[in-house]
Design a protein around this motif. Structure first.
Motif, short mmCIF file in Angstrom:
data_model
loop_
_atom_site.label_atom_id
_atom_site.label_comp_id
_atom_site.label_asym_id
_atom_site.label_seq_id
_atom_site.Cartn_x
_atom_site.Cartn_y
_atom_site.Cartn_z
N LEU A 111 0.84 -1.19 0.00
CA LEU A 111 0.00 0.00 0.00
C LEU A 111 0.88 1.25 0.00
O LEU A 111 1.77 1.40 0.84
CB LEU A 111 -0.91 0.01 1.22
CG LEU A 111 -1.82 1.24 1.33
CD1 LEU A 111 -2.79 1.34 0.16
CD2 LEU A 111 -2.59 1.22 2.66
N SER A 112 0.62 2.12 -0.95
CA SER A 112 1.33 3.39 -1.04
C SER A 112 0.32 4.48 -1.32
O SER A 112 -0.87 4.32 -1.03
CB SER A 112 2.42 3.31 -2.12
OG SER A 112 3.23 4.48 -2.11
N SER A 113 0.77 5.60 -1.85
CA SER A 113 -0.12 6.73 -2.07
C SER A 113 0.28 7.47 -3.34
O SER A 113 1.47 7.50 -3.71
CB SER A 113 -0.02 7.69 -0.88
OG SER A 113 -0.66 8.92 -1.17
N ILE A 114 -0.71 8.08 -3.98
CA ILE A 114 -0.36 9.00 -5.05
C ILE A 114 0.58 10.05 -4.46
O ILE A 114 0.50 10.39 -3.28
CB ILE A 114 -1.59 9.64 -5.69
CG1 ILE A 114 -2.39 10.46 -4.66
CG2 ILE A 114 -2.48 8.58 -6.32
CD1 ILE A 114 -3.49 11.32 -5.29
N ALA A 119 9.93 13.51 -5.00
CA ALA A 119 11.06 13.39 -4.07
C ALA A 119 10.90 14.26 -2.84
O ALA A 119 11.53 14.01 -1.81
CB ALA A 119 12.35 13.75 -4.79
N SER A 120 10.08 15.30 -2.91
CA SER A 120 9.94 16.20 -1.76
C SER A 120 8.61 16.94 -1.86
O SER A 120 7.90 16.86 -2.87
CB SER A 120 11.09 17.22 -1.75
OG SER A 120 11.06 18.02 -2.93
N GLY A 121 8.29 17.64 -0.78
CA GLY A 121 7.11 18.49 -0.78
C GLY A 121 5.80 17.76 -0.64
O GLY A 121 4.75 18.29 -0.98
N THR A 122 5.83 16.55 -0.08
CA THR A 122 4.60 15.76 0.00
C THR A 122 4.19 15.41 1.43
O THR A 122 3.22 14.69 1.63
CB THR A 122 4.72 14.46 -0.80
OG1 THR A 122 5.80 13.68 -0.24
CG2 THR A 122 4.99 14.72 -2.27
N ARG A 129 6.89 6.87 0.25
CA ARG A 129 8.03 6.84 -0.68
C ARG A 129 9.17 6.00 -0.12
O ARG A 129 9.77 5.18 -0.82
CB ARG A 129 8.52 8.26 -0.98
CG ARG A 129 9.66 8.32 -1.99
CD ARG A 129 10.02 9.77 -2.31
NE ARG A 129 11.19 9.86 -3.16
CZ ARG A 129 11.18 9.76 -4.49
NH1 ARG A 129 10.04 9.56 -5.13
NH2 ARG A 129 12.30 9.87 -5.18
N MET A 130 9.45 6.15 1.18
CA MET A 130 10.48 5.33 1.83
C MET A 130 10.13 3.85 1.74
O MET A 130 11.00 3.00 1.48
CB MET A 130 10.64 5.72 3.31
CG MET A 130 11.43 6.96 3.57
SD MET A 130 11.85 7.13 5.33
CE MET A 130 10.27 7.51 6.07
N PHE A 131 8.87 3.53 1.99
CA PHE A 131 8.39 2.14 1.95
C PHE A 131 8.62 1.58 0.54
O PHE A 131 9.15 0.47 0.38
CB PHE A 131 6.91 2.13 2.32
CG PHE A 131 6.36 0.80 2.76
CD1 PHE A 131 7.01 0.03 3.71
CD2 PHE A 131 5.15 0.34 2.26
CE1 PHE A 131 6.48 -1.18 4.14
CE2 PHE A 131 4.61 -0.87 2.68
CZ PHE A 131 5.27 -1.63 3.62
N GLU A 132 8.23 2.33 -0.46
CA GLU A 132 8.42 1.89 -1.85
C GLU A 132 9.90 1.67 -2.17
O GLU A 132 10.27 0.66 -2.77
CB GLU A 132 7.86 2.93 -2.82
CG GLU A 132 6.36 2.94 -2.96
CD GLU A 132 5.90 3.69 -4.20
OE1 GLU A 132 6.73 3.91 -5.12
OE2 GLU A 132 4.71 4.06 -4.27
#
Length: 295
Positions: A111-114, A119-122, A129-132
């Motif tokens: 499970l991730s997210s749009i 790389a930043s600002g989210t 992103r780290m999980f992916e």
């Protein structure tokens, strides 16, 4: 008699994991649910699932939970009350990856997210992103399931609208549609992706049957209750005060603010990664919001 290896499902005390495990069991598939509290596994055991007990930061327990399995749906729960929530997410990502390798699991749906391609600002999405990235480094065939904004995120705001006739929203402008998805669809699609048994790593973005705006949420509540419901955009300066009751740590609050800014500015965009395959759930927003408004 040959006993089929199970699909492992994490997050069954949350919405998407419960939906994934339910879909697999309904399809007649063997399932192993992973819980921290054995009591939370009891309802699943009664439905015929195996139950593994593991803390997500315990490498040995995680390896055991993932061993002798056909595949796994993995999630990284986010601990919004902690100041070290990003560091903890990094530990969970690392342990999950190491355990998956040690268990020699053949494939994963994560499970991730749009916005995880940014790389930043989210804000909070940086944890996805780290999980992916950590799971991607393992080389295990993985589907990264990047979900849109959960329809159920509206739950406390719908409660406020039911009480006083005004729907507060952090999303603006209030008539601007955004991709949203029901958590039941996330779990159902995760279960379907697990059963596809592809040997490729891929990215799937998941939204609902159409995009929706805060104004649509208010209109559904109004129709359900038979009374007028207005939309009130909470100005950014008032976000910390508006969220005071949520129990966020200072770090989590900063992450929420950055993420919400990026949703409003379209820095977080479901179409921003050309590698992603788009899929859509079938649950309309009306189904989720009307149910929330009635309760």
């Amino acid at each position: 008699m040959t006993v089929s290896l199970p699909y492992v499902v994490f997050g069954v005390t949350g919405r998407t994991g419960a939906a994934a495990a339910d879909a697999l069991l309904r399809a007649g598939q063997p399932v192993r649910v992973v819980v921290r509290d054995p009591a939370k596994g009891q309802p699943w055991a009664e439905r015929g699932a195996q139950v593994a007990v593991a803390d997500l930061t315990d490498l040995a327990a995680m390896t055991s939970a993932l061993s002798q399995a056909r595949g796994a749906y993995v999630v990284s729960p986010q601990h919004y009350q902690r100041e070290d929530l990003f560091a903890l997410a990094g530990v969970i990502a690392d342990i999950t990856a190491r355990a998956a390798l040690a268990a020699q699991i053949p494939r994963l749906v994560a499970l991730s997210s749009i916005g995880a391609d940014r790389a930043s600002g989210t804000g909070w999405i940086g944890m996805n992103r780290m999980f992916e990235q950590r799971l991607g480094d393992t080389g295990i065939p993985t589907v990264f399931l990047r979900a849109a904004y959960f329809m159920e995120n509206w739950t406390p705001l719908v409660g406020a609208a039911v009480d006083n006739g005004t729907l507060p929203t952090f999303l603006s402008p209030p008539q601007h549609p955004l991709p949203m998805v029901a958590t039941a669809d996330v779990g159902r699609i995760a279960a379907a992706l697990l059963q596809e048994e592809s040997t490729n790593t891929s990215i799937v973005t998941l939204s609902g049957p159409e995009d929706y705006a805060p104004g649509d949420v208010a209109a559904i509540i109004a129709a359900t209750l038979g009374k007028r419901v207005d939309v009130a955009v909470v100005p950014e300066a008032a976000w910390p005060q508006a969220l005071a009751a949520a129990g966020f740590s200072a770090a989590a609050l900063a992450g929420f603010i950055e993420m919400t800014r990026s949703l409003n500015s379209a820095h977080i965009d479901i179409k921003s990664d050309p590698r992603a395959v788009e899929r859509a759930g079938t649950t309309p927003l009306k189904h989720v919001i009307a149910e929330l408004a009635r309760h």
